[in-house]
Design a protein around this motif. Structure first.
Motif, PDB file in Angstrom:
ATOM      1  N   MET A   1     -40.125  -2.438   0.064  1.00 18.81           N
ATOM      2  CA  MET A   1     -41.631  -2.414   0.231  1.00 18.81           C
ATOM      3  C   MET A   1     -41.881  -1.565   1.510  1.00 18.81           C
ATOM      4  O   MET A   1     -41.131  -1.362   2.588  1.00 18.81           O
ATOM      5  N   CYS A  35     -49.508  -2.857  -5.085  1.00 17.60           N
ATOM      6  CA  CYS A  35     -50.158  -3.024  -3.914  1.00 17.60           C
ATOM      7  C   CYS A  35     -50.045  -4.524  -3.702  1.00 17.60           C
ATOM      8  O   CYS A  35     -50.620  -5.304  -4.441  1.00 17.60           O
ATOM      9  N   ASN A  36     -49.664  -5.084  -2.581  1.00 13.49           N
ATOM     10  CA  ASN A  36     -49.355  -6.190  -1.998  1.00 13.49           C
ATOM     11  C   ASN A  36     -50.255  -6.611  -1.003  1.00 13.49           C
ATOM     12  O   ASN A  36     -49.815  -7.791  -0.480  1.00 13.49           O
ATOM     13  N   LYS A  55     -49.691  -2.395   1.878  1.00 14.95           N
ATOM     14  CA  LYS A  55     -48.372  -2.615   1.788  1.00 14.95           C
ATOM     15  C   LYS A  55     -48.093  -2.341  -0.002  1.00 14.95           C
ATOM     16  O   LYS A  55     -48.869  -2.861  -0.973  1.00 14.95           O
ATOM     17  N   TRP A  56     -47.019  -1.625  -0.173  1.00 10.03           N
ATOM     18  CA  TRP A  56     -46.933  -1.244  -1.490  1.00 10.03           C
ATOM     19  C   TRP A  56     -45.364  -1.427  -1.585  1.00 10.03           C
ATOM     20  O   TRP A  56     -44.579  -1.525  -0.732  1.00 10.03           O
ATOM     21  N   ASN A  57     -44.993  -1.829  -2.922  1.00 12.82           N
ATOM     22  CA  ASN A  57     -43.724  -2.314  -3.513  1.00 12.82           C
ATOM     23  C   ASN A  57     -42.755  -1.034  -3.153  1.00 12.82           C
ATOM     24  O   ASN A  57     -41.731  -1.255  -2.625  1.00 12.82           O
TER      25      ASN A  57
END
Length: 97
Positions: A1, A35-36, A55-57
């Motif tokens: 991440m 997108c987290n 936050k991105w994988n």
């Protein structure tokens, strides 16, 4: 991440317009594949300076967003409001408590 941090500085008169753009696009950005999380932060001493924290994988997920029509539209509407060049960082977490 990975985490993407972007510093955005606006003319004071343009802050309300930026907030409107963010309000209208935040759920679409958050719904992008990979997108987290998405957060908008405001500098406590400079009310016209903001940070987006997302936050991105993977870096590819971030790049897919950055290549999307959504990003192109949001960026075109936002960049005309700046009073300084934006700064951006893509970072990995080393440690979190």
């Amino acid at each position: 991440m990975i985490t993407r941090i972007v510093k955005l500085s606006f003319e004071e008169k343009n802050v309300a317009e930026f907030l409107k753009i963010f309000e209208n696009s935040k759920h679409k950005i958050r719904a992008m594949s990979g997108c987290n999380g998405l957060e908008l932060l405001n500098d406590i001493h400079s009310p016209s300076v903001f940070f987006t924290y997302s936050k991105w994988n993977t870096e590819q997920d971030l790049n897919n967003y950055r290549d999307s029509e959504l990003f192109k539209t949001v960026w075109a509407d936002t960049k005309i409001l700046f009073n300084d060049k934006p700064q951006a960082w893509s970072v990995n977490s080393v440690e979190a408590l």
